[in-house]
Write an enzyme that holds these catalytic residues in place. Structure first.
Site, mmCIF file in Angstrom:
data_model
loop_
_atom_site.group_PDB
_atom_site.id
_atom_site.type_symbol
_atom_site.label_atom_id
_atom_site.label_comp_id
_atom_site.label_asym_id
_atom_site.label_seq_id
_atom_site.Cartn_x
_atom_site.Cartn_y
_atom_site.Cartn_z
ATOM 1 N N HIS A 371 -6.692 18.346 27.980
ATOM 2 C CA HIS A 371 -7.553 18.389 29.174
ATOM 3 C C HIS A 371 -8.905 17.715 28.980
ATOM 4 C CE1 HIS A 371 -5.070 21.365 31.435
ATOM 5 N NE2 HIS A 371 -4.710 21.720 30.210
ATOM 6 N N LYS A 562 -18.722 22.990 40.999
ATOM 7 C CA LYS A 562 -18.010 22.815 39.726
ATOM 8 C C LYS A 562 -18.947 23.292 38.638
ATOM 9 C CE LYS A 562 -17.698 18.412 40.752
ATOM 10 N NZ LYS A 562 -16.758 17.365 40.501
ATOM 11 N N ARG A 563 -18.445 23.422 37.386
ATOM 12 C CA ARG A 563 -19.348 23.754 36.292
ATOM 13 C C ARG A 563 -20.497 22.742 36.250
ATOM 14 N NH1 ARG A 563 -17.864 28.212 32.882
ATOM 15 N NH2 ARG A 563 -19.525 27.446 31.520
ATOM 16 N N LYS A 568 -20.811 15.588 34.733
ATOM 17 C CA LYS A 568 -20.439 15.720 36.138
ATOM 18 C C LYS A 568 -21.556 15.228 37.073
ATOM 19 C CE LYS A 568 -17.455 19.735 35.113
ATOM 20 N NZ LYS A 568 -16.092 19.391 35.607
ATOM 21 N N THR A 670 -9.907 19.145 39.821
ATOM 22 C CA THR A 670 -8.957 19.775 40.740
ATOM 23 C C THR A 670 -9.679 20.220 42.018
ATOM 24 O OG1 THR A 670 -9.265 21.774 39.412
ATOM 25 C CG2 THR A 670 -7.204 20.568 39.103
ATOM 26 N N LYS A 674 -8.805 20.119 46.204
ATOM 27 C CA LYS A 674 -8.972 21.224 47.163
ATOM 28 C C LYS A 674 -9.786 20.758 48.371
ATOM 29 C CE LYS A 674 -8.672 24.149 43.134
ATOM 30 N NZ LYS A 674 -9.425 24.797 42.033
HETATM 31 C C1 26Q Z 1 -13.516 25.951 23.509
HETATM 32 C C2 26Q Z 1 -13.982 26.472 22.312
HETATM 33 C C3 26Q Z 1 -14.788 27.610 22.295
HETATM 34 C C4 26Q Z 1 -15.096 28.236 23.488
HETATM 35 C C5 26Q Z 1 -14.634 27.717 24.686
HETATM 36 C C6 26Q Z 1 -13.848 26.573 24.701
HETATM 37 C C7 26Q Z 1 -13.377 26.013 25.977
HETATM 38 C C8 26Q Z 1 -13.015 26.822 27.041
HETATM 39 C C9 26Q Z 1 -12.612 26.277 28.232
HETATM 40 C C10 26Q Z 1 -13.295 24.649 26.144
HETATM 41 C C11 26Q Z 1 -12.878 24.102 27.346
HETATM 42 C C12 26Q Z 1 -12.534 24.915 28.418
HETATM 43 C C13 26Q Z 1 -12.127 24.398 29.720
HETATM 44 C C14 26Q Z 1 -11.948 23.124 29.985
HETATM 45 C C15 26Q Z 1 -11.620 22.666 31.329
HETATM 46 O O1 26Q Z 1 -11.690 23.416 32.287
HETATM 47 N N1 26Q Z 1 -11.226 21.398 31.473
HETATM 48 C C16 26Q Z 1 -10.891 20.868 32.771
HETATM 49 O O2 26Q Z 1 -9.492 21.031 32.960
HETATM 50 C C17 26Q Z 1 -9.126 20.698 34.286
HETATM 51 C C18 26Q Z 1 -7.656 21.006 34.441
HETATM 52 O O3 26Q Z 1 -6.889 20.039 33.803
HETATM 53 C C19 26Q Z 1 -9.453 19.249 34.593
HETATM 54 O O4 26Q Z 1 -9.172 19.019 35.950
HETATM 55 C C20 26Q Z 1 -10.915 18.939 34.303
HETATM 56 O O5 26Q Z 1 -11.160 17.554 34.446
HETATM 57 C C21 26Q Z 1 -11.265 19.409 32.904
HETATM 58 O O6 26Q Z 1 -12.653 19.235 32.661
#
Ligand code: 26Q
Length: 828
Positions: A371, A562-563, A568, A670, A674
């Site tokens: 991702h 979004k975050r 972004k 995503t 939406k």
């Molecule tokens: C990793 C290590 C330690 C703590 C947290 C994390 C962590 C947690 C969540 C790292 C990444 C995430 C989430 C990532 C994320 O949401 N990525 C998004 O995924 C979507 C679904 O595929 C994409 O549409 C987005 O582009 C992408 O940013």
């Protein structure tokens, strides 16, 4: 047996359990027996609990039938392993999927309650950060709706993503105690539990037959307990399950402490064991590599794999040797990728399979979805910490790596640099375990989440692996569920669609194409606009109540939710707002089409720059909203605590969707989908799934700006010099000067200095390089908005052409292309 009688036997959820009378009776029974309050003490939240339990009962009937049917059929099951499931409120969605919304409304009305008031009582489980967690939830919805047997495996965090408050424009984090009032959707299964080891050492020994074996002598042991939530498909009897693991202390290990009389140590261990599933980690934290995070990942993956092998043991005609025929295990990013080593350990150390067979099974069973391309976001664990925590897994990873690098050497003789690049062990800086490499080597299928992202994976991040195994790589463009994100969130549009093209779009989103026949129908366009304006009024009411800011529903609603992250580029949008402010202030009498800029999103608690971007948005809002010379044209609002719950009000109200990341940085997005589904037009870069959305909508129905991914790389190679853009663009210079000079910070130049300095001197996301192109494109947006008929045409065409972005399409592709999982029709 007659058909009807047979139906009643086989289908406990037959029509008689769905009638108003039956539902009202079930709610009353739960109020009496499960809630147990005197009638006079009943409040809407009690009705929420009782109705939820009644709905869950109906889903459980489907759940039993689904399990039995798929067992009987020997059907293959998808296991979606994800550290996050961002499910959103359940009641409304489950009523929709069971097709009993009107029955429930009537039943509650007969009990003197308003369904909308009752729905508002739900506290959503925020067990995810953003896109990745919500994608997992959309995929569960589609798996069930497409009648594919599936289990979601994850972590039952006691505290989900923090609640965001705004104090003086700054983000303040509050703990999310989502379980305070209980959770009517989950069924605790204390008897479904597994031991999880941690620390200690690996002991090598010879067994009775003289064979080399390894046993893991742990430093500590904890227990995982299952909590099951039913996942109902829309309009079908299939009901899958989400199994979330919760950590407990192990009584028998605590007994040691009891024997030595140390009661307090025993209790203490309970406290520390249970911290493992206490809280969800936010992403984008600068300080990654936390030991507890590794334990969380290992904990839920180990429980899940033990559960899967346990199910295999229960299958009469199949043993663990047939695992890949029975189960597909999908890794949602690298977070569960320790599963590759854990499955090898379970098969080799505990089931005594030989290495080669265990490896063949492992690779045939796992698939890996990536991702992110951001190198800093790829998970790496410090080798020392990893070895202390999971000593046996480190040995297994070394052995996987040894055999793997032999294979690389055979394929690319003499290419030692390639060995260094591909190794599972990183040697740049301190030694690390590279989880993306482990996931890739351990999977037969590797995919990205949008066409551009998958191409970039093949040409950059995972290039060496692609050259080795090109056949393992594919693209699976993300999708979102039209049930939650259209039918449930946008009842106005749902009604208009149903009346215009029928209800088939809910399970076959390509049918939205039928709307194209109505773009030239002026009466239809008027109805389309009416729906949008009503949705905007609904959002305006919510924004007023949550922020005190008044928005005009006839203004252009320009939304970015979004975050908050530099890539972004929420701050690019802020620069545009300030440019408009600057024009209005320096040209009294200037008239521009009124716009409401709406932002929402959380910043990681330790992400300095992102938190300052939130403050900047609010500071600009404060200045603009209070200035009577501009506030008839401009309003800025930041919706606090963006969540799945308030997203239902936000997407349907958008005229313009901001998808403005630096090209090459957003894997897919995503939220963009939406918005499109709900008739917003997109202003965006050629990044992530925007590329495919523009292809589908037609270039003429998409506002494109900015550098392409390869241009971004070129600019960086040539050396990005932001000063050159400022010199060439007086308005940009003025905009930056307004921020730097304290116009939005009561004269204080310090608050935003780090932000401005970043933009002026060393911004890796090239905000200023795209600034002029963005602002010009926004000019085209405003021009088009003035022609409401043209805008409405474009809006209708965006919805009409959004069919590709259904999670049903995405899940069908995963099932056919990766999992080999077919439909199992559960009888009604
Ligand atoms: C990793 C290590 C330690 C703590 C947290 C994390 C962590 C947690 C969540 C790292 C990444 C995430 C989430 C990532 C994320 O949401 N990525 C998004 O995924 C979507 C679904 O595929 C994409 O549409 C987005 O582009 C992408 O940013």
């Amino acid at each position: 047996m007659t058909d009807i009688a047979e139906n009643l036997v086989h289908n406990p959820t037959a029509s008689h359990t769905r009638t108003v009378d039956d539902l009202r009776q079930a709610v009353s029974d739960h109020l009496r027996y499960s809630i147990g309050r005197p009638a006079a003490a009943l409040r809407p939240e009690h009705y929420y609990q009782a109705l939820s339990l009644a709905v869950r009962d109906r889903m459980q009937d489907n759940r039993s039938a689904s399990t039995q049917t798929s067992l009987d059929a020997g059907a293959k099951v998808t296991c979606y392993l994800s550290a996050e499931f961002l499910m959103g409120p359940q009641l409304g969605n489950n009523l929709l999927n069971l097709e009993i919304e009107t029955e429930a409304r009537t039943a509650l009305a007969e009990l003197g309650q308003d369904l909308d008031v009752v729905l508002a009582c739900e506290v959503e489980p925020g067990l995810g950060n953003g896109g990745l967690g919500r994608l997992a939830a959309c995929y569960l919805d589609s798996l069930a709706t497409l009648e594919r047997p599936a289990i979601g495996y994850g972590i039952r965090y006691e505290f989900g993503i923090f609640k965001q408050e705004l104090h003086d424009g700054w983000q303040v984090e509050k703990t999310d105690n989502w379980l305070v009032n209980g959770n009517p959707w989950e069924i605790p299964k204390p008897d479904v539990n597994y031991l999880v080891y941690w620390g200690g050492f690996a002991q090598h020994y010879l067994d009775e037959g003289g064979v080399d074996r390894v046993r893991w002598v742990p430093g500590r042991v904890l227990k995982g307990v299952a909590y099951d939530t039913p996942i109902q498909g829309y309009g079908v009897h299939t009901c899958n399950v989400l199994t979330l693991w919760s950590a407990r202390a192990v009584e028998s290990f605590a007994l040691d402490a009891f024997n030595t009389g140390d009661y307090y140590k025993a209790v203490e261990d309970e406290v520390t064991s249970e911290t493992v599933t206490k809280v969800l980690y936010p992403n984008d934290e600068p300080e990654a590599g936390k030991r507890l995070r590794l334990l969380q990942q290992y904990f839920f993956v180990s429980c899940s794999l033990q559960h899967v092998l346990h199910i295999m043991d229960d299958l009469a005609d199949k043993s663990v040797h047939h695992l890949p025929e029975q189960f597909a295990l999908q890794l949602n990013d690298t977070h569960p990728s320790i599963g590759v080593a854990e499955l090898m350990r379970l098969l080799v150390d505990e089931r005594h399979l030989d290495w080669d067979e265990a490896w063949t099974i492992t690779v045939a069973t796992f698939g890996y979805t990536n991702h992110t391309l951001l190198p800093e976001a790829l998970e790496k664990w410090p080798l020392e910490m990893f070895g202390e925590s999971l000593p046996r897994h480190l040995e297994i990873i070394y052995e996987i790596n040894r055999r793997f690098l032999d294979e690389v050497m055979d394929t690319f003789p003499g290419d030692t640099d390639r060995l260094r690049r591909m190794s599972l062990i990183g040697e740049d800086g301190g030694k690390t375990v590279r989880m993306a490499h482990l996931a890739t080597v351990g999977s037969h299928a590797i995919n990205g989440v949008a066409a551009l992202h998958s191409d970039l994976l093949k040409s950059s991040t995972l290039k060496d692996f692609y050259e080795m195994w090109p056949e393992r790589f594919s693209n699976k463009t993300n999708g979102v569920t039209p049930r939650r994100f259209l039918a449930l969130s946008n009842p106005g549009l749902r009604g208009l669609l149903d009346r215009t093209i029928g209800e088939g779009w809910l399970t076959d989103l390509d049918r939205l194409r039928g709307l194209e026949a109505f773009v030239d129908d002026a009466e239809f366009r008027r109805q389309w606009r009416d729906v949008k304006v009503a949705n905007k009024a609904r959002l305006a009411e919510f924004v007023l109540s949550s922020t005190g800011i008044e928005l005009n529903p006839n203004s252009l609603f320009d939304i970015q939710v979004k975050r908050i992250h530099e890539y972004k580029r929420q701050h690019l949008s802020v620069l545009h707002i300030i440019a408009l402010y600057h024009r209005l202030k320096s040209n009294p009498g200037l008239v521009i089409p009124p716009r409401s800029f709406i932002f929402g999103g959380k910043a990681a608690p330790g992400y300095f720059m992102a938190k300052r971007i939130i403050k900047l948005i609010n500071a600009v809002g404060e200045t603009v909203n209070a200035d009577s010379e501009v506030n008839q044209f401009l309003k800025v609002a930041f919706v606090p605590n963006f969540s799945v719950q308030n997203a239902a009000l936000i997407y349907p109200a958008a005229n313009l969707s901001e998808q403005i990341s630096t090209a090459g940085k957003e894997a897919s997005g995503t939220g963009n989908m939406k918005f499109m589904l709900n008739g917003a037009l997109t202003i965006g870069t050629l990044d992530g799934a925007n590329v495919e959305m523009r292809e589908e909508a037609g270039a003429e129905n998409f506002f494109l700006f900015g550098l392409t991914e390869s241009e971004v790389e070129q600019v960086k190679r040539d050396g990005y010099r932001p000063a050159e853009y400022i010199e060439r663009d007086a308005e940009l210079g003025a905009v930056l000067e307004l921020i730097a000079g304290g116009t939005f910070s009561h004269g204080d130049p310090e608050v935003f200095r780090p932000l401005v300095d970043n933009l002026r001197y060393d911004d890796p996301f090239l905000v200023l390089a795209d600034y002029r192109s963005y602002v010009e494109c926004q000019g085209q947006v405003s021009d088009r908005w003035l022609d409401q008929e043209a805008w409405t045409r474009m809006s209708i065409l965006n919805t009409a052409r959004s069919g590709k972005f259904s999670s049903d399409r995405a899940i069908a592709e995963y099932c056919e292309g990766i999992w080999g999982v077919g439909p199992v029709s559960v009888r009604g």
